[in-house]
Design a protein around this motif. Structure first.
Motif, short mmCIF file in Angstrom:
data_model
loop_
_atom_site.label_atom_id
_atom_site.label_comp_id
_atom_site.label_asym_id
_atom_site.label_seq_id
_atom_site.Cartn_x
_atom_site.Cartn_y
_atom_site.Cartn_z
N ASP A 1 -39.09 51.87 -10.84
CA ASP A 1 -39.28 51.85 -9.35
C ASP A 1 -40.49 52.58 -9.04
O ASP A 1 -41.44 52.02 -8.20
N ARG A 2 -40.50 53.76 -9.64
CA ARG A 2 -41.49 54.41 -9.47
C ARG A 2 -43.00 53.92 -9.65
O ARG A 2 -44.11 54.07 -9.03
N ARG B 1 -35.35 54.07 -12.30
CA ARG B 1 -35.90 54.93 -11.43
C ARG B 1 -37.50 54.97 -11.60
O ARG B 1 -38.19 55.20 -11.00
N ASP B 2 -37.61 55.12 -13.00
CA ASP B 2 -39.10 55.16 -13.55
C ASP B 2 -39.68 54.00 -13.30
O ASP B 2 -40.89 53.78 -12.77
N TYR C 1 -45.70 62.92 -4.48
CA TYR C 1 -44.39 63.78 -4.51
C TYR C 1 -44.57 65.25 -4.12
O TYR C 1 -45.53 65.97 -4.45
N LEU D 1 -45.81 60.97 -11.61
CA LEU D 1 -44.71 60.29 -11.14
C LEU D 1 -43.26 60.79 -11.87
O LEU D 1 -42.33 60.56 -11.52
N HIS E 1 -44.25 51.37 -7.28
CA HIS E 1 -44.54 51.79 -5.99
C HIS E 1 -45.97 52.70 -6.06
O HIS E 1 -46.24 53.25 -4.96
N SER E 2 -46.57 52.92 -7.12
CA SER E 2 -47.47 53.89 -7.30
C SER E 2 -48.70 53.01 -6.82
O SER E 2 -48.97 52.03 -6.63
#
Length: 382
Positions: free
Chosen positions: A33-34, A30-31, A136, A142, A37-38
């Motif tokens: 992927d974030r 998940r890290d 978010y 993130l 996408h940043s």
């Protein structure tokens, strides 16, 4: 199967803002992927490695470099039984804090920020992933796991005080144990960075005409690799010969790191990631002979590439741009874009806080945008 000294997803120290576990992804996936996408990750496309981004389509940018580092990190961590997702996440984030114009921009901003708490690209990466990414609903940044933040902060080794203000700010929110080693996964990301830039700077320097294959054949490791290609593929066309030789150089570095780490891990028998953190030095590193050979290669690159007259001239030009843009925005915060005016307004009357807002803005620029802003606001002819 992960080794006992790997970072286990189920044993993560969690996130600063608690979240439910993902159904399909581990915390480190998940890290990763974030980060991908940043906004900061996308900007790496137009940030320089050595050459200014617009100079040629074939030269590495921060983005292509980062992808290469992540690939090497996955290879090494997989061979060692480490968590490949964490190694990849740290690798993908390791250059997020770089300003425009590579190390030239970093050097200029470090001097400009001396009165205001300093500048360091690793600390700036932490500031980006904990504060400056604002997408978010529940938090700024993130909200990465502790292990990924630790890796960003310490992948090059323990960080002794006094700390850069951005690093101190994040560490004040969550103790990253800055005086210890990073996890083995983060150490892998650091060595993968060395492997990647040693390899691609040779490629880019050759393409730029700053040196020739014949120049490289006098260097350790590289000369042997060219000789092997000539023996196996006599008469190979020049571009294939170059690629075959330099990919062997890459292989020598990666295989050396894996071999050294396997031997050290077998001898020291760490039983947990905390054993790795409290060792006397890094567990992931080059062998001493290869390290000395790489020093000779880096010395060659320093003289023939990083200090080449054309590169020096470009460094002078872009340093002038950074040295003009930073004080301009510091003295005229009204020139900042509308979506930066809120932060600038909060810092009004506090020169240090305003300088940090201006730093965040300038450091986030791509090469091409910094050049455009300089031409628009200061000098259309430089």
């Amino acid at each position: 199967m992960l080794q006992p000294y790997a970072c286990l997803p189920d044993a993560s120290r969690g996130r600063l803002f608690p979240e439910n576990m993902s159904t399909f992804r581990s915390p480190f996936q998940r890290d990763r992927d974030r980060i991908i996408h940043s906004s900061a990750f996308r900007r790496l496309k137009h940030k320089t490695q050595v050459f200014v981004e617009h100079e040629g389509d074939y030269y590495r940018t921060r983005l292509t470099h980062t992808i290469e580092v992540a690939q090497v990190a996955r290879t090494i961590s997989g061979a060692l039984g480490l968590n490949t997702d964490l190694a990849e996440a740290v690798a993908l984030a390791h250059d997020l804090g770089h300003p425009p114009f590579g190390h030239t921009g970093e050097d200029a901003l470090a001097i400009l920020m001396e009165p205001f708490g300093g500048f360091d690209h690793n600390a700036q990466a932490l500031r980006i992933v904990t504060r400056l990414e604002r997408h978010y609903a529940g938090f700024d940044g993130l909200n990465l796991t502790w292990e990924t933040l630790e890796g960003i902060a310490k992948h090059n080794g323990p960080v002794d005080p006094p700390w850069n203000y951005a690093l101190a700010e994040v560490n004040g929110l969550w103790d990253l144990e800055l005086g210890t080693n990073a996890s083995a996964e983060a150490q892998v990301a650091a060595v993968a960075d060395d492997c990647a830039y040693n390899h691609h700077d040779l490629h880019d320097g050759l393409r730029a005409g700053l040196f020739t294959e014949e120049d490289l054949c006098g260097l350790p490791v590289i000369g042997e690799c060219f000789a092997e290609v000539d023996r196996l593929h006599p008469g190979l066309e020049p571009m294939r010969r170059r690629h075959e030789a330099l990919r062997r150089v890459f292989g020598v570095m990666v295989e050396d790191v894996i071999s050294v780490a396997q031997n050290r891990l077998a001898a020291l028998q760490p039983r947990s990631v905390d054993d790795i953190r409290h060792m006397d030095g890094p567990i992931i590193r080059f062998s001493k002979p290869l390290y000395q050979n790489l020093k000779a290669i880096k010395s060659f690159l320093f003289q023939r590439m990083y200090r080449a007259p054309t590169v020096i001239e470009e460094r002078r030009r872009v340093t002038k741009m950074v040295n003009a843009l930073f004080p301009l925005f510091l003295n005229r915060p009204d020139l900042l874009p509308e979506d930066w005016q809120g932060d600038a307004g909060k810092a009004r009357g506090d020169e240090i806080e305003l300088a940090r807002v201006v730093l965040d803005y300038v450091a986030g620029m791509t090469d091409r945008f910094a050049i455009q802003e300089y031409h628009r606001l200061i000098d259309p002819d430089l």
